[in-house]
Design an enzyme around this catalytic site. Sequence first.
Site, PDB file in Angstrom:
ATOM      1  N   GLN A   1       0.825  -1.206   0.000  1.00 52.63           N
ATOM      2  CA  GLN A   1       0.000   0.000   0.000  1.00 52.63           C
ATOM      3  C   GLN A   1       0.862   1.260   0.000  1.00 52.63           C
ATOM      4  OE1 GLN A   1      -2.967  -2.287   3.075  1.00 52.63           O
ATOM      5  NE2 GLN A   1      -3.146  -0.068   3.112  1.00 52.63           N
TER       6      GLN A   1
ATOM      7  N   GLU B   1     -12.491   4.538   6.102  1.00 51.52           N
ATOM      8  CA  GLU B   1     -12.539   3.657   7.263  1.00 51.52           C
ATOM      9  C   GLU B   1     -13.696   3.931   8.199  1.00 51.52           C
ATOM     10  OE1 GLU B   1      -8.772   5.159   8.137  1.00 51.52           O
ATOM     11  OE2 GLU B   1      -7.790   3.237   7.937  1.00 51.52           O
TER      12      GLU B   1
ATOM     13  N   ARG C   1      -8.372  -1.434   8.582  1.00 53.69           N
ATOM     14  CA  ARG C   1      -9.307  -0.333   8.410  1.00 53.69           C
ATOM     15  C   ARG C   1      -9.408   0.550   9.637  1.00 53.69           C
ATOM     16  NH1 ARG C   1     -14.174  -1.533   4.184  1.00 53.69           N
ATOM     17  NH2 ARG C   1     -14.036   0.482   3.168  1.00 53.69           N
ATOM     18  N   CYS C   2      -8.311   1.183   9.949  1.00 47.04           N
ATOM     19  CA  CYS C   2      -8.248   2.033  11.125  1.00 47.04           C
ATOM     20  C   CYS C   2      -7.237   3.109  10.835  1.00 47.04           C
ATOM     21  CB  CYS C   2      -7.733   1.234  12.303  1.00 47.04           C
ATOM     22  SG  CYS C   2      -6.138   0.538  11.880  1.00 47.04           S
TER      23      CYS C   2
HETATM   24  N1  MCN Z   1     -13.909   9.633  -1.671  1.00 45.30           N
HETATM   25  C1  MCN Z   1     -14.835  10.499  -2.220  1.00 45.30           C
HETATM   26  N2  MCN Z   1     -15.230  11.608  -1.515  1.00 45.30           N
HETATM   27  C2  MCN Z   1     -14.766  11.839  -0.256  1.00 45.30           C
HETATM   28  C3  MCN Z   1     -13.846  10.941   0.330  1.00 45.30           C
HETATM   29  C4  MCN Z   1     -13.429   9.848  -0.420  1.00 45.30           C
HETATM   30  O1  MCN Z   1     -15.283  10.276  -3.340  1.00 45.30           O
HETATM   31  N3  MCN Z   1     -15.159  12.914   0.424  1.00 45.30           N
HETATM   32  C5  MCN Z   1     -13.425   8.471  -2.431  1.00 45.30           C
HETATM   33  C6  MCN Z   1     -11.928   8.596  -2.711  1.00 45.30           C
HETATM   34  O2  MCN Z   1     -11.617   9.397  -3.780  1.00 45.30           O
HETATM   35  C7  MCN Z   1     -11.497   7.153  -2.843  1.00 45.30           C
HETATM   36  C8  MCN Z   1     -12.374   6.461  -1.813  1.00 45.30           C
HETATM   37  O3  MCN Z   1     -13.530   7.303  -1.636  1.00 45.30           O
HETATM   38  O4  MCN Z   1     -11.758   6.699  -4.145  1.00 45.30           O
HETATM   39  C9  MCN Z   1     -11.669   6.302  -0.433  1.00 45.30           C
HETATM   40  O5  MCN Z   1     -11.023   7.487  -0.141  1.00 45.30           O
HETATM   41  P1  MCN Z   1     -10.272   7.858   1.221  1.00 45.30           P
HETATM   42  O6  MCN Z   1     -11.245   8.052   2.295  1.00 45.30           O
HETATM   43  O7  MCN Z   1      -9.345   8.966   0.907  1.00 45.30           O
HETATM   44  O8  MCN Z   1      -9.418   6.549   1.597  1.00 45.30           O
HETATM   45  P2  MCN Z   1      -8.112   5.984   0.876  1.00 45.30           P
HETATM   46  O9  MCN Z   1      -8.265   6.069  -0.571  1.00 45.30           O
HETATM   47  O10 MCN Z   1      -6.892   6.521   1.502  1.00 45.30           O
HETATM   48  O11 MCN Z   1      -8.266   4.453   1.232  1.00 45.30           O
HETATM   49  C10 MCN Z   1      -7.777   3.916   2.422  1.00 45.30           C
HETATM   50  C11 MCN Z   1      -8.854   3.254   3.246  1.00 45.30           C
HETATM   51  C12 MCN Z   1      -8.214   2.333   4.202  1.00 45.30           C
HETATM   52  S1  MCN Z   1      -7.023   2.952   5.225  1.00 45.30           S
HETATM   53  C13 MCN Z   1      -8.527   1.003   4.236  1.00 45.30           C
HETATM   54  S2  MCN Z   1      -7.793   0.053   5.438  1.00 45.30           S
HETATM   55  C14 MCN Z   1      -9.440   0.443   3.282  1.00 45.30           C
HETATM   56  C15 MCN Z   1     -10.372   1.441   2.714  1.00 45.30           C
HETATM   57  O12 MCN Z   1      -9.763   2.576   2.375  1.00 45.30           O
HETATM   58  N4  MCN Z   1      -9.032  -0.551   2.466  1.00 45.30           N
HETATM   59  C16 MCN Z   1      -9.798  -0.877   1.372  1.00 45.30           C
HETATM   60  N5  MCN Z   1     -11.278   0.975   1.832  1.00 45.30           N
HETATM   61  C17 MCN Z   1     -10.977  -0.110   1.060  1.00 45.30           C
HETATM   62  N6  MCN Z   1     -11.767  -0.461   0.023  1.00 45.30           N
HETATM   63  C18 MCN Z   1     -11.395  -1.492  -0.766  1.00 45.30           C
HETATM   64  N7  MCN Z   1     -12.196  -1.819  -1.807  1.00 45.30           N
HETATM   65  N8  MCN Z   1     -10.244  -2.196  -0.557  1.00 45.30           N
HETATM   66  C19 MCN Z   1      -9.449  -1.922   0.483  1.00 45.30           C
HETATM   67  O13 MCN Z   1      -8.331  -2.602   0.667  1.00 45.30           O
HETATM   68 CU1  CUM Z   2      -5.161   0.645   9.588  1.00 38.93          CU
HETATM   69  S1  CUM Z   2      -5.819  -0.229   7.862  1.00 38.93           S
HETATM   70 MO1  CUM Z   2      -5.868   1.181   6.445  1.00 38.93          MO
HETATM   71  O1  CUM Z   2      -5.116   2.388   7.385  1.00 38.93           O
HETATM   72  O2  CUM Z   2      -4.673   0.712   5.420  1.00 38.93           O
END
Ligand code: MCN
Ligand code: CUM
Length: 796
Positions: A223, A741, A370-371
């Site tokens: 990641q 998350e 997911r934290c």
């Molecule tokens: N998004 C959006 N509008 C927002 C916030 C987010 O449209 N206001 C969209 C983003 O552009 C992105 C998605 O939602 O396409 C998730 O965005 P974000 O909250 O920024 O999270 P990350 O992309 O950094 O993803 C990480 C988070 C984590 S830490 C874990 S653990 C997890 C999760 O995402 N693992 C996943 N969701 C997952 N979903 C899938 N399918 N697979 C994983 O491994």
């Molecule tokens: Cu702690 S699980 Mo996500 O932050 O990759």
Amino acid sequence: MSQAVDEIKIGGIGASRKRVEDNRFIRGKGNYTDDIVLPGMLHMEILRSPLAHARIKSIDTSKAWDIPGVHLVLTGEMMATRNLAWMPTLSYDTQAVLATDKVRFQGQEVACVIADDPYIAKDACEAIIVDYEPLPVIVNPKQAVADGAPVIRDDKENQPDNVIYDWEVGDREGTDRAFAAADLVSKLELHYPRSHPSPIECCGSIADFNRATSKLTVYMTTQAPHIIRAAVAMVAELPEHMIRIISPDIGGGFGNKVPVYPGYVCSILASILLERPVKWIEDKSGNLISTGFARDIYLKGEVALRRDGKILAVRMHTDADHGAFFSDAQPSKFKIGLMHSAFAAYDIPVAHLTARGTYSNKAPGGVAYRCSFRVTEAMFFQERMIQAAADDLGMDQGEFRRMNFVADDAFPHRTPFGFLTDSGQYAKCLDVGLKAIDYENFRREQAEARGRGRLLGLGISTMTEPLGAGNSREYDILGIKMFDSAELKVHMTGKAIVRTGARTQGQGHETTWAQIVAHELGIPAEDVVVEEGDTDTAPFGMGTYASRSTPVAGAAVAMVSRKIRAKARKLAAHLLEVSEEDIEWELGRFYVRSAPDRGVTIQECAIAAYANMPDGMEPGLDATAYYDPPNLTWPFAVYIVTVEVDPETGVWDVLKMVAVDDCGVRINPMIVEGQIMGGLTEAYAMSNMQFITFDADGNCVGANYMDYLLPTAWETPGFELHSEVVTPCPHHPIGAKGIGECAAVGGPAAFVNAVIDALSGTGVRNIDMPLLPDRVWEAITYRRDVSGAPPVRSDD
Ligand code: MCN
Ligand code: CUM
């Protein structure tokens, strides 16, 4: 005559654009690590320890070497000759790559075989004879600190016991004073059990060292490719420009693919020694037993209350079981992650947290699944405490929360632990949720049903969580500051490619980053390709975890688009033969302020950057932006569940669940809903079916899919999602907050609170997750709290 474009039509912000990556995924055309085949590639398998704690007396590999097709057998002793038997962890500890002196958890890596195919390698692993001398085993923090406990980490100097840290934050004296003045003190103790993210794709790597170019290319399930590159440079002592980390398609990460695993390191060394590509693909049980465990924390809390319901102070103590190596990936300043973000949604004058971390004979665990660095535990604890406090006061659950929430006009708000929350409409979200669940009616039904011997319950969970580390002043991993970057290249036809240092694992970045570009530049999203995961081409970034991609990398995408727009404005002025000051922007188009009909599209500016730029202007239309966020983003969520518990069997069913998420501006509403549904499904699984634990000998119980259940569509209840509350993030360029998350973080407490609420009047205050039928039945039948693990009290 050119016209402004319609944002939704071009797939900008707010468009529920279908995920472009799914085109290849649902056709089986994804390219995962295991899909990659390189010429001359060999295969690696790992021999794991059957025992949780034992001294290694000898390892005999001779029979393995004799098997035809075996090219290399690696042991800790051989790793040690290259100074690779141990590697640094992301929390300034060390972790064994291959065991030398002792094994410290069941499933620990002891040896590796590299062979022509994985079957030969597996057979050869079984031919290795290891002579173990069993040692006493520690499986919880209480045993870890008991008198005469064996020291697990006797490899470390200055480690006389099993304590990793004793840490505190907050105001101890102030908290003591507030408690002394309280009308009522509500107490709760619980255990957040170990859990495992268990993505569909296991971990793996293909290391390819080319002696002729001295270049090491590693395809791997990570990641955070840039952090891995830094770690490899450090561990393997190779220069960074000679290391290329490629993270191909990832079949789910959920935190499991953040840490550095021994398998990666061994495949790299094997490739360097053999000068051939070496592939390692973990099997399911290897993944479940040895990688990326989460939680395993004992929580003890007290809330000081005034009779009218006002919270005066909070006191918390945590005992975290980190397993044999402290390998949490987390900001280095905080020993127990962002545990102290607990209660951030509530207006609490003073608080104090003490945290102790200990080693045990379990696989390294703590931070994944997911934290955002322990916030899952923090928010679970918070919402269980809030429910208990309201019950102890005899107050309504909704009313108690409402009166203690940080008010809409009280932002920015400094929490007692020092975080700064900046926006939210908490009470409004709660009202939407209560209305959706038909709160008053349900309470009436609940009382009536009780009269007829039926147990109905309602659980609420409300929380704001910190997503999007940095800022770089406070957040770093191994000293590397937490910021991100994006690079945008606009081709002469007006099509574009955007690259970031984040790495999507299923979240849909290939779709949403293009939507941000569309929003900023008016270039249709379908004209924008998104690429992530290759350290040779992507700009530097800290990777995707802690829902930091939208808050940081997504912000960088907006900022780099604005840089492009600034240059395009100069090109527009040149094309329209007016000065830059006379130019206005509307989506997709610049025009002359005094003559709005005279305009040029962003695409016309793009070609001009290559074919008709003004004298003295640097040609081309590309840029890079680094983004250091001023603060974390603080989304807010309300999850409410109603359940019915069968008192005869302890089985409980979800009647209804509603979710109200305020993550600011939603880039892609459909993807956001997908994230919430997925998170709620995981929350449901954690709360009632995912059971992985350790017996007294340290055997991992539940390391298979008969015991550790993955929820399918069949058992997962329906969720009703609400999106009407939108509080834009004040400091994010497009007002977005993280969402990835939230539901997995806030969800579990809603389910548990609902079951405990169904049991109200029985004296049961707590049942530890997972709320398996036998535990619920035991609680009802004997009217007592049920814990799946021995409670560890800090005072005995
Ligand atoms: N998004 C959006 N509008 C927002 C916030 C987010 O449209 N206001 C969209 C983003 O552009 C992105 C998605 O939602 O396409 C998730 O965005 P974000 O909250 O920024 O999270 P990350 O992309 O950094 O993803 C990480 C988070 C984590 S830490 C874990 S653990 C997890 C999760 O995402 N693992 C996943 N969701 C997952 N979903 C899938 N399918 N697979 C994983 O491994
Ligand atoms: Cu702690 S699980 Mo996500 O932050 O990759």
